[in-house]
Design an enzyme around this catalytic site. Structure first.
Site, PDB file in Angstrom:
ATOM      1  CB  CYS A   2      -0.874   0.019   1.242  1.00 37.12           C
ATOM      2  SG  CYS A   2      -1.790  -1.493   1.485  1.00 37.12           S
ATOM      3  NE  ARG A  27       4.438   1.597  -1.584  1.00 43.01           N
ATOM      4  CZ  ARG A  27       5.218   1.648  -0.520  1.00 43.01           C
ATOM      5  NH1 ARG A  27       6.326   2.333  -0.534  1.00 43.01           N
ATOM      6  NH2 ARG A  27       4.883   1.014   0.581  1.00 43.01           N
ATOM      7  CD1 TRP A  74      -0.688  -5.192  -4.172  1.00 43.87           C
ATOM      8  CD2 TRP A  74      -0.288  -6.298  -2.278  1.00 43.87           C
ATOM      9  NE1 TRP A  74      -0.206  -6.428  -4.497  1.00 43.87           N
ATOM     10  CE2 TRP A  74       0.047  -7.132  -3.362  1.00 43.87           C
ATOM     11  CE3 TRP A  74      -0.119  -6.792  -0.982  1.00 43.87           C
ATOM     12  CZ2 TRP A  74       0.538  -8.419  -3.194  1.00 43.87           C
ATOM     13  CZ3 TRP A  74       0.366  -8.060  -0.814  1.00 43.87           C
ATOM     14  CH2 TRP A  74       0.688  -8.859  -1.922  1.00 43.87           C
ATOM     15  CG  ASN A 100       0.742   1.747   3.842  1.00 38.85           C
ATOM     16  OD1 ASN A 100      -0.390   1.833   3.383  1.00 38.85           O
ATOM     17  ND2 ASN A 100       1.786   2.336   3.302  1.00 38.85           N
ATOM     18  N   GLY A 101       0.097  -1.868   6.504  1.00 42.20           N
ATOM     19  CA  GLY A 101       0.516  -2.846   7.507  1.00 42.20           C
ATOM     20  C   GLY A 101      -0.627  -3.779   7.850  1.00 42.20           C
ATOM     21  CD  GLU A 482      14.530 -19.985  -6.280  1.00 40.94           C
ATOM     22  OE1 GLU A 482      14.030 -20.805  -7.069  1.00 40.94           O
ATOM     23  OE2 GLU A 482      14.311 -18.765  -6.352  1.00 40.94           O
ATOM     24  CE  LYS A 486      15.254 -16.256  -8.790  1.00 39.58           C
ATOM     25  NZ  LYS A 486      14.155 -16.965  -8.241  1.00 39.58           N
ATOM     26  CD  GLU A 489      14.584 -16.135 -12.617  1.00 36.64           C
ATOM     27  OE1 GLU A 489      14.540 -16.432 -11.426  1.00 36.64           O
ATOM     28  OE2 GLU A 489      13.569 -15.922 -13.294  1.00 36.64           O
ATOM     29  CG  HIS A 505      25.015 -41.770 -10.727  1.00 37.58           C
ATOM     30  ND1 HIS A 505      25.380 -43.098 -10.697  1.00 37.58           N
ATOM     31  CD2 HIS A 505      24.852 -41.395  -9.438  1.00 37.58           C
ATOM     32  CE1 HIS A 505      25.411 -43.514  -9.441  1.00 37.58           C
ATOM     33  NE2 HIS A 505      25.103 -42.498  -8.663  1.00 37.58           N
ATOM     34  CE  LYS A 604       7.066 -11.117  -9.861  1.00 41.22           C
ATOM     35  NZ  LYS A 604       8.186 -11.924  -9.338  1.00 41.22           N
TER      36      LYS A 604
HETATM   37  C1  F6R Z   1      11.568 -17.292 -11.156  1.00 38.24           C
HETATM   38  C2  F6R Z   1      10.145 -16.994 -11.175  1.00 38.24           C
HETATM   39  C3  F6R Z   1       9.238 -17.965 -11.826  1.00 38.24           C
HETATM   40  C4  F6R Z   1       7.924 -18.076 -11.043  1.00 38.24           C
HETATM   41  C5  F6R Z   1       6.923 -18.964 -11.788  1.00 38.24           C
HETATM   42  C6  F6R Z   1       5.652 -19.152 -11.015  1.00 38.24           C
HETATM   43  O1  F6R Z   1      12.273 -16.300 -10.458  1.00 38.24           O
HETATM   44  O2  F6R Z   1       9.715 -15.986 -10.692  1.00 38.24           O
HETATM   45  O3  F6R Z   1       9.840 -19.212 -11.959  1.00 38.24           O
HETATM   46  O4  F6R Z   1       8.206 -18.611  -9.788  1.00 38.24           O
HETATM   47  O5  F6R Z   1       6.616 -18.386 -13.037  1.00 38.24           O
HETATM   48  O6  F6R Z   1       5.021 -17.947 -10.764  1.00 38.24           O
HETATM   49  P1  F6R Z   1       3.929 -17.816  -9.638  1.00 38.24           P
HETATM   50  O7  F6R Z   1       4.598 -18.057  -8.333  1.00 38.24           O
HETATM   51  O8  F6R Z   1       3.417 -16.408  -9.778  1.00 38.24           O
HETATM   52  O9  F6R Z   1       2.885 -18.843  -9.918  1.00 38.24           O
END
Ligand code: F6R
Length: 609
Positions: A2, A27, A74, A100-101, A482, A486, A489, A505, A604
């Site tokens: 928010c 935000r 939000w 906010n919070g 993970e 990171k 990507e 293997h 995203k």
């Molecule tokens: C990697 C990343 C993606 C998401 C994936 C699922 O950094 O962000 O691998 O994790 O696209 O997205 P959500 O969690 O929004 O379903």
């Protein structure tokens, strides 16, 4: 997250409020509202959706007045809609607030106030603050606000406006940011610098527990005890774009650094008053219900899937229920074996990922009970699932997920404890011990973020390599997955994660002199085995960066560099070990000049199959 704005001066408040809110749009929000005081009446206007809808609503009849407050919401408690948008008022519109919070004790306060006849219009936690102020008001605005602050629990930045006090706003904060912008014959309030940077660069930054009375030509600040506080003026030197990122160069870095707060927000309202148990008000499950599951599935994509792997480990270890895990795009095409005794947990930051949504629908069709773990209130997945538990990470803007991952793990850990308690699979003293460790996590996450210099150096040293390998066993392997996701990507370096025991293997053939290997070795029961695997890659002249627990004195003998994380329970260590890996990916991408927040080919929210 928010956004808050406030204005007291000689100009029309609505102009600044709408403009300031526009500067906070980055935000993330789902509704907006303003309240303007014309000296006699306070007019509140709200609209769900973009700020443009609010602008449209008021464009031919803009509220008139020289004092006002505004908010972009939000959604946390209650779906996005006009009714739940801020500002919120008491029963008679005498007090108006923005917040906010999260007010953690809002349910108790709401019941108390309803019993006294207060009528609530929204599902939010925030509205309770306006009614509480109405309830305790004794003619002294400041004293009454202090009484409200004494009664509420949780995190907040709050701005209060009162019809009986036409010359001032009162504001205060706890764990959420709030600043006061100093103008000439006018003053501003905001949750973030970008909202006011076009109007003034001179600010007071409020600390937790401080209260400010903001008038057009004065700002008076006091501490929790009511004693005056003398503040230094903070001069902003950044430009507007940098200010949106809170001074960080990228949203990803900002979000990495928001993890202590994201973890705390996700956790705190779910810890019992005794500090030793888990409370899941959203679920209210019984032992009978939990015992009815003979199998569980976790379904997700990408980073959420990687968090799910850790979740599977927790659920099996603590609640002793067999858990299958699947990437969403595979799950529904493999004719999964599901019935009404299956619990399907879908994990998704955005709540909109189409594969995950489709898998959820398929699970429901097959008769499973469904639970969503998501970060976005009112998202498609939140609405579709039978039940939902939210990570309170705040909006994630960078494409690469960071704070969503850590909060998903925290939440699945808490769910596992909750289910384990109900099933009687964990002794109460172990639950208490783990809940105790959980509460120290935000501090430990903060400590882990302090030591970035060595990571920057590694990123410069190895950022131009073509391949990087990540290895680990057990929980360390899940974090390795993970870490490698990171890196690939955002830096476009080819990165692969392997269960350390699998290397020989096949993949060991790729380990040659100078290839960087990130080796996680934090799990005691597989420590010696992991060490053997590390020796295998060292014997092929790989460069090894080890990630170790705080008390490890062994690993440094066998690797080239070691990063240690603070002391925590072995089960919780993924929440710490992932942080250097997030930072390594970030600085490697910087070294290679990549567009960190918007990596090529990625989006995203993935709403296509
Ligand atoms: C990697 C990343 C993606 C998401 C994936 C699922 O950094 O962000 O691998 O994790 O696209 O997205 P959500 O969690 O929004 O379903």
């Amino acid at each position: 997250m928010c956004g808050i704005v406030g204005y007291v001066g000689d100009n029309q408040a609505a102009n600044f409020l709408l403009d300031g809110l526009a500067k906070l749009e980055y935000r993330g929000y789902d509704s907006a509202g303003i309240a303007v005081f014309d000296g006699e009446n306070i007019r509140v206007e709200k609209s769900v959706g973009r700020l443009a809808s609010l602008r449209d609503k008021v464009k031919d009849d803009t509220p008139v007045g020289t004092m006002g407050i505004g908010h972009t919401r939000w959604a946390t408690h209650g779906r996005p809609c006009d009714r739940n948008s801020h500002p919120h008022t008491d029963c008679h519109g005498d007090f108006v607030i923005v917040h906010n919070g999260i007010i953690e004790n809002y349910l108790t306060l709401k019941e108390e106030l309803q019993a006294k006849g207060h009528e609530f219009r929204s599902e939010t936690d925030t509205e309770v603050v306006a009614h509480l102020l109405e309830d305790v008001y004794n003619g002294d605005f400041e004293a009454s606000v202090r009484e409200v602050l004494r009664r509420i629990e949780g995190s907040y930045s709050l701005v209060f406006m009162s019809k009986a006090n036409p010359d001032c706003l009162i504001c205060s904060k706890q764990d959420n940011p709030l600043i006061i912008g100093l103008g000439e014959g006018e003053n501003f309030v905001a949750s973030d610098i970008p909202a006011i940077i076009a109007y003034t660069r001179r600010n007071y930054i409020l600390n937790d527990g401080e209260l400010a009375i903001v008038k057009k030509d004065s700002v008076w600040i006091s501490n929790r005890q009511g004693e005056p506080v003398t503040k230094k003026v903070f001069e902003v030197t950044w430009n507007a774009e940098a200010a949106e990122k809170g001074g960080y160069e990228h949203f990803m870095l900002k979000e990495i650094h928001e993890q202590p707060k994201a973890v705390r927000d996700t956790m705190s309202a779910r810890i019992g008053k005794d500090g030793k148990s888990i409370v899941m008000d959203e679920l209210k499950w019984t032992s009978e219900f939990v015992n009815s599951f003979n199998k569980m599935y976790i379904i997700a994509c990408g980073t959420a899937y990687n968090a799910g792997l850790v979740g599977k480990y927790y659920l099996e270890k603590l609640a002793r229920i067999p858990v299958e895990i699947d990437v969403a795009s595979e799950f529904r095409y493999r004719d999964p074996i599901i019935d009404e005794n299956t619990l399907v947990i879908v994990v998704s930051q955005s709540g909109e990922t189409i594969d995950t949504l489709a898998a959820l629908k398929e699970s429901k069709r097959l008769g499973a009970k469904t639970l969503a773990v998501t970060n976005v209130v009112g998202s498609s997945i939140a609405r579709e699932a039978d039940q939902v538990i939210y990570t309170w990470a705040g909006p994630e803007i960078a494409v690469a997920s960071t704070k969503a991952y850590t909060t998903q793990i925290v939440l699945m850990f808490m769910l596992s404890l909750y289910m384990g308690e109900l099933k009687g699979t964990i002794p109460a003293d172990r639950v208490a011990e783990l809940v105790g460790e959980l509460q120290k996590l935000p501090t430990h996450v903060g400590e882990t973020l302090e030591d970035v210099e060595p990571i920057k150096t590694f990123a410069k040293q190895y950022g131009y390599n073509d391949d990087v390998f990540y290895i680990g066993r057990s929980l360390d392997y899940h974090v390795a997955l993970e870490g490698s996701l990171k890196l690939k990507e955002i830096s476009y370096i080819h990165a692969e994660a392997y269960a350390a025991g699998e290397l020989k293997h096949g993949t060991l053939a790729l380990i040659i002199e100078g290839v960087p290997v990130i080796a996680l070795a934090t799990q005691k029961d597989v420590y010696e085995k992991t060490l053997s695997n590390i020796k295998e890659v060292k014997a092929r002249d790989a460069v090894v960066i080890g990630i170790a627990a705080f008390d490890d004195t062994e690993l440094e003998k066998y690797v080239d560099h070691v990063i240690k994380v603070p002391k925590t329970d072995e089960l919780l260590i993924p929440i710490l070990t992932v942080i250097p890996l997030q930072l390594l990916a970030y600085y490697a991408a910087i070294t290679r000049g990549c567009d960190v927040d918007k990596p090529r080919n990625l989006a995203k929210s993935v709403t296509v199959e």
